[in-house]
Scaffold this active site. Structure first.
Site, mmCIF file in Angstrom:
data_model
loop_
_atom_site.group_PDB
_atom_site.id
_atom_site.type_symbol
_atom_site.label_atom_id
_atom_site.label_comp_id
_atom_site.label_asym_id
_atom_site.label_seq_id
_atom_site.Cartn_x
_atom_site.Cartn_y
_atom_site.Cartn_z
ATOM 1 N N LEU A 47 0.789 -0.895 -0.056
ATOM 2 C CA LEU A 47 0.112 -0.425 -0.066
ATOM 3 C C LEU A 47 0.836 1.321 0.113
ATOM 4 N N ILE A 99 7.774 -6.989 -0.107
ATOM 5 C CA ILE A 99 8.436 -7.466 -1.180
ATOM 6 C C ILE A 99 9.956 -7.453 -0.515
ATOM 7 N N THR A 103 13.165 -2.019 -4.979
ATOM 8 C CA THR A 103 11.825 -3.093 -4.880
ATOM 9 C C THR A 103 11.556 -3.154 -6.020
ATOM 10 N N THR A 158 7.663 -5.443 -18.652
ATOM 11 C CA THR A 158 6.884 -3.946 -19.327
ATOM 12 C C THR A 158 7.478 -4.246 -20.525
ATOM 13 N N ASP A 159 7.602 -3.568 -21.883
ATOM 14 C CA ASP A 159 8.047 -3.736 -23.235
ATOM 15 C C ASP A 159 9.124 -2.682 -23.222
ATOM 16 N N GLU A 160 9.556 -1.767 -22.332
ATOM 17 C CA GLU A 160 10.100 -0.530 -21.577
ATOM 18 C C GLU A 160 11.222 -0.897 -21.797
ATOM 19 N N TYR A 179 13.537 3.302 -13.854
ATOM 20 C CA TYR A 179 12.682 2.125 -14.335
ATOM 21 C C TYR A 179 13.187 1.409 -15.079
ATOM 22 N N SER A 191 15.259 -1.487 -13.760
ATOM 23 C CA SER A 191 14.782 -1.810 -12.545
ATOM 24 C C SER A 191 14.055 -3.497 -13.138
ATOM 25 N N LYS A 192 13.072 -3.180 -14.152
ATOM 26 C CA LYS A 192 12.550 -4.618 -14.173
ATOM 27 C C LYS A 192 13.379 -5.382 -15.126
ATOM 28 N N ASN A 247 1.874 -0.235 -22.488
ATOM 29 C CA ASN A 247 1.040 1.153 -21.867
ATOM 30 C C ASN A 247 0.011 1.012 -21.386
ATOM 31 N N ASN A 248 -0.685 0.269 -20.648
ATOM 32 C CA ASN A 248 -1.649 0.330 -19.076
ATOM 33 C C ASN A 248 -2.525 1.082 -19.850
ATOM 34 N N PRO A 304 0.707 18.746 -19.602
ATOM 35 C CA PRO A 304 2.028 19.157 -19.786
ATOM 36 C C PRO A 304 2.623 18.017 -20.304
ATOM 37 N N ARG A 325 11.516 14.544 -21.581
ATOM 38 C CA ARG A 325 11.937 13.661 -19.708
ATOM 39 C C ARG A 325 13.322 13.347 -20.733
HETATM 40 P P1 NAD Z 1 1.349 0.760 -9.775
HETATM 41 O O1 NAD Z 1 1.818 1.671 -9.695
HETATM 42 O O2 NAD Z 1 -0.468 1.080 -10.027
HETATM 43 O O3 NAD Z 1 0.789 -0.884 -8.719
HETATM 44 C C1 NAD Z 1 2.096 -1.611 -7.838
HETATM 45 C C2 NAD Z 1 1.656 -1.989 -6.367
HETATM 46 O O4 NAD Z 1 3.013 -2.286 -6.266
HETATM 47 C C3 NAD Z 1 0.625 -0.671 -5.422
HETATM 48 O O5 NAD Z 1 -0.320 -1.095 -4.922
HETATM 49 C C4 NAD Z 1 1.990 -0.998 -4.423
HETATM 50 O O6 NAD Z 1 1.558 -0.521 -3.315
HETATM 51 C C5 NAD Z 1 2.656 -2.500 -5.075
HETATM 52 N N1 NAD Z 1 4.195 -2.455 -4.032
HETATM 53 C C6 NAD Z 1 4.885 -0.773 -4.031
HETATM 54 N N2 NAD Z 1 6.058 -1.293 -3.822
HETATM 55 C C7 NAD Z 1 5.938 -2.882 -2.640
HETATM 56 C C8 NAD Z 1 6.791 -3.143 -2.139
HETATM 57 N N3 NAD Z 1 7.712 -3.349 -1.566
HETATM 58 N N4 NAD Z 1 6.347 -4.392 -1.361
HETATM 59 C C9 NAD Z 1 4.786 -5.106 -1.763
HETATM 60 N N5 NAD Z 1 4.171 -3.723 -2.814
HETATM 61 C C10 NAD Z 1 4.789 -2.462 -3.262
HETATM 62 O O7 NAD Z 1 1.072 -0.190 -10.838
HETATM 63 P P2 NAD Z 1 0.825 -1.084 -12.125
HETATM 64 O O8 NAD Z 1 0.749 0.159 -13.446
HETATM 65 O O9 NAD Z 1 -0.591 -1.824 -11.756
HETATM 66 O O10 NAD Z 1 2.097 -2.080 -12.639
HETATM 67 C C11 NAD Z 1 1.861 -3.368 -12.299
HETATM 68 C C12 NAD Z 1 3.060 -3.940 -12.685
HETATM 69 O O11 NAD Z 1 3.097 -4.092 -13.873
HETATM 70 C C13 NAD Z 1 4.335 -3.446 -12.589
HETATM 71 O O12 NAD Z 1 5.088 -4.548 -12.747
HETATM 72 C C14 NAD Z 1 4.698 -2.739 -13.751
HETATM 73 O O13 NAD Z 1 5.704 -2.565 -13.732
HETATM 74 C C15 NAD Z 1 4.334 -3.792 -14.590
HETATM 75 N N6 NAD Z 1 3.612 -2.480 -16.224
HETATM 76 C C16 NAD Z 1 3.155 -1.384 -15.724
HETATM 77 C C17 NAD Z 1 2.119 -0.899 -17.021
HETATM 78 C C18 NAD Z 1 1.512 -0.525 -16.670
HETATM 79 O O14 NAD Z 1 1.354 0.539 -18.063
HETATM 80 N N7 NAD Z 1 1.111 0.693 -15.747
HETATM 81 C C19 NAD Z 1 2.539 -1.774 -18.098
HETATM 82 C C20 NAD Z 1 4.024 -2.428 -17.869
HETATM 83 C C21 NAD Z 1 4.114 -3.415 -17.268
HETATM 84 P P1 TYD Z 2 3.856 7.127 -18.874
HETATM 85 O O1 TYD Z 2 2.261 7.469 -18.686
HETATM 86 O O2 TYD Z 2 4.356 7.756 -18.134
HETATM 87 O O3 TYD Z 2 3.806 5.870 -18.988
HETATM 88 P P2 TYD Z 2 5.265 5.454 -19.640
HETATM 89 O O4 TYD Z 2 6.432 6.275 -19.481
HETATM 90 O O5 TYD Z 2 5.463 3.839 -18.707
HETATM 91 O O6 TYD Z 2 5.309 4.942 -21.416
HETATM 92 O O7 TYD Z 2 3.792 8.052 -20.185
HETATM 93 C C1 TYD Z 2 3.186 8.025 -21.522
HETATM 94 C C2 TYD Z 2 4.191 8.773 -22.548
HETATM 95 O O8 TYD Z 2 3.370 10.066 -22.318
HETATM 96 C C3 TYD Z 2 5.041 8.617 -22.578
HETATM 97 O O9 TYD Z 2 6.230 9.006 -23.776
HETATM 98 C C4 TYD Z 2 5.728 10.719 -21.598
HETATM 99 C C5 TYD Z 2 4.314 11.027 -21.924
HETATM 100 N N1 TYD Z 2 3.882 11.930 -20.621
HETATM 101 C C6 TYD Z 2 4.256 13.779 -21.261
HETATM 102 O O10 TYD Z 2 4.181 14.125 -22.576
HETATM 103 N N2 TYD Z 2 3.599 14.121 -20.431
HETATM 104 C C7 TYD Z 2 3.036 13.886 -19.036
HETATM 105 O O11 TYD Z 2 2.745 14.420 -17.808
HETATM 106 C C8 TYD Z 2 2.985 12.541 -18.591
HETATM 107 C C9 TYD Z 2 2.896 11.712 -17.511
HETATM 108 C C10 TYD Z 2 4.009 11.536 -19.650
#
Ligand code: NAD
Ligand code: TYD
Length: 360
Positions: free
Chosen positions: A35, A60, A100, A134-136, A159, A162-163, A188-189, A214, A297
């Site tokens: 949380l 974790i 983490t 992630t695809d990143e 980020y 680390s992934k 990207n979800n 922005p 960025r």
């Molecule tokens: P999020 O940031 O919304 O949620 C992460 C969750 O992990 C949170 O509930 C947080 O409390 C928990 N957490 C963080 N540190 C923790 C710790 N030390 N111990 C236990 N719990 C911890 O992330 P998300 O967008 O739901 O992403 C989930 C996973 O999917 C991540 O591993 C992320 O790298 C991966 N992912 C996300 C996206 C995306 O677009 N959101 C895309 C590709 C991969």
């Molecule tokens: P983001 O949602 O942070 O996901 P990721 O960096 O993991 O792809 O950003 C999506 C794209 O949008 C990325 O190219 C960065 C851009 N972006 C902006 O232009 N403005 C913003 O305020 C944010 C958060 C992201």
């Protein structure tokens, strides 16, 4: 009966996944989440009291807490989502991302291995650990091409680095110890319950509040967008039928330039809550007038695109939502869930964003 230990099940993807899993027959879910600022306990609090669901507030980075979870709940599978997930935060402070995402994932793998070693042969073979990534990790593409599962890793941000570290460990535990692990790499979800620091929900809340939107650089960067429920269905398929040791790319097949995403959001906001009727937009005739191009960025990857043909041909998965339908549902959801937004916008996140925007 399957007992699935989900780490990070209070986050954006995690809470959507937990909701899918608890409704499956013969499935019990143990949600292990610290949380952090990004979690939304409110999004899953209604599950408390269901006899096939249990929540543990745990870290974790704490190997003992993980060991207790394995011993007490004896999972048949683990889906690992817990992570620090925001690229901009990783640039501002990479340390917690390493702790983490790398060390925490190592702890999880090590505790899973100790537990798995003691299982009988049948349960050892059936056990699965899915590392959600992630695809990143693949780095940046030019105008052409798409990431394959065989694309070499080339991460740009703390980020994604680390992934990548976590993914290498997940695979190493399969090759070295035989632990039945699988890695998934998705794009990207977007969708309900996404914390409003990521592009889509950030633009929605700032737009509604009449604040500048922005856009980094010229907004030319391209992302592939995957609706969160499509991703959760893919993970469920991977858990049931994925092959240990294998990697699956998961993508929405919906590439968009950032600026076009922001235009689409402005137009949806206009349709659902016209600027003329929104007091926060006084003096502006449309949401598009809020767009503000800001400093890019550092290390900003230009383009991500996913070749998802493996998961499609081997596991029969494909996304159901188009970007148009998914984005419309997402904007509607944020408009209808103001109480959730206000709750999540309090506290740490608020302070962080205040500092961050002051610097720009
Ligand atoms: P999020 O940031 O919304 O949620 C992460 C969750 O992990 C949170 O509930 C947080 O409390 C928990 N957490 C963080 N540190 C923790 C710790 N030390 N111990 C236990 N719990 C911890 O992330 P998300 O967008 O739901 O992403 C989930 C996973 O999917 C991540 O591993 C992320 O790298 C991966 N992912 C996300 C996206 C995306 O677009 N959101 C895309 C590709 C991969
Ligand atoms: P983001 O949602 O942070 O996901 P990721 O960096 O993991 O792809 O950003 C999506 C794209 O949008 C990325 O190219 C960065 C851009 N972006 C902006 O232009 N403005 C913003 O305020 C944010 C958060 C992201």
């Amino acid at each position: 009966m399957k007992t699935i230990l989900v780490t990070g099940g209070a986050g954006f993807i995690g809470c959507n996944l937990v909701r899918l899993l608890v409704d499956q027959p013969s499935v019990r879910v143990v949600n292990f989440d610290l949380l952090t600022y990004a979690a939304s306990y409110r999004s899953i609090a209604d599950l408390d009291g269901r006899d096939n669901y249990c929540f543990i507030r745990g870290d974790i980075r704490d190997a003992d807490a993980l060991a207790r979870a394995f011993t007490e709940h004896r999972p048949t599978a683990v889906i690992h989502l817990a992570a620090e997930s925001h690229v901009d935060r990783s640039i501002a402070g990479p340390g917690v991302f390493v702790e983490t995402n790398v060390v925490g994932s190592y702890n999880l793998l090590e505790q899973a291995r100790c537990y798995w070693n003691e299982l009988d042969a049948g349960r050892r073979e059936a056990f699965r650990l899915i590392g959600v990534s992630t695809d990143e990790v693949y780095g940046s593409l030019g105008d052409q091409g798409a990431f394959l599962e065989s694309t070499p890793y080339d991460p740009s941000s703390p980020y994604s680095a680390s992934k990548a570290g976590a993914d290498h460990l997940v695979r190493a535990y399969h090759r070295t110890y035989g632990l039945p692990t699988i890695v998934t790499n998705c794009s990207n979800n977007y969708g309900p319950y996404q914390f409003p620091e990521k592009l889509i929900p950030l633009m929605i809340i700032r737009g509604l509040a009449g604040e500048p939107l922005p856009v980094y650089g010229k907004g030319e960067n391209v992302r592939d967008w995957l609706y969160v429920s499509d991703h959760c269905q893919a993970l469920w398929r991977v858990l049931q039928n994925g092959q240990p040791g294998r990697t699956y790319n998961i993508g929405g097949g919906q590439e968009m330039k950032n600026i076009d995403v922001v235009y689409a959001l402005c137009d949806l906001l206009e349709a659902f809550r016209p600027a003329a009727q929104n007091a926060a937009l006084r003096g502006k005739s449309s949401y598009r007038e809020l767009i503000s191009f800001v400093t890019d960025r550092p290390g900003h990857d230009f383009r991500y695109a996913i070749d998802a043909s493996r998961i499609q041909s081997e596991l029969g998965w494909q996304p159901e939502q188009s970007f148009t339908s998914g984005l419309q549902q997402t904007v509607r959801w944020y408009l209808d869930n103001d109480a959730w937004l206000q709750h999540i916008l309090s506290g740490d996140y608020r302070r962080w964003i205040e500092q961050n925007y002051a610097q720009r």
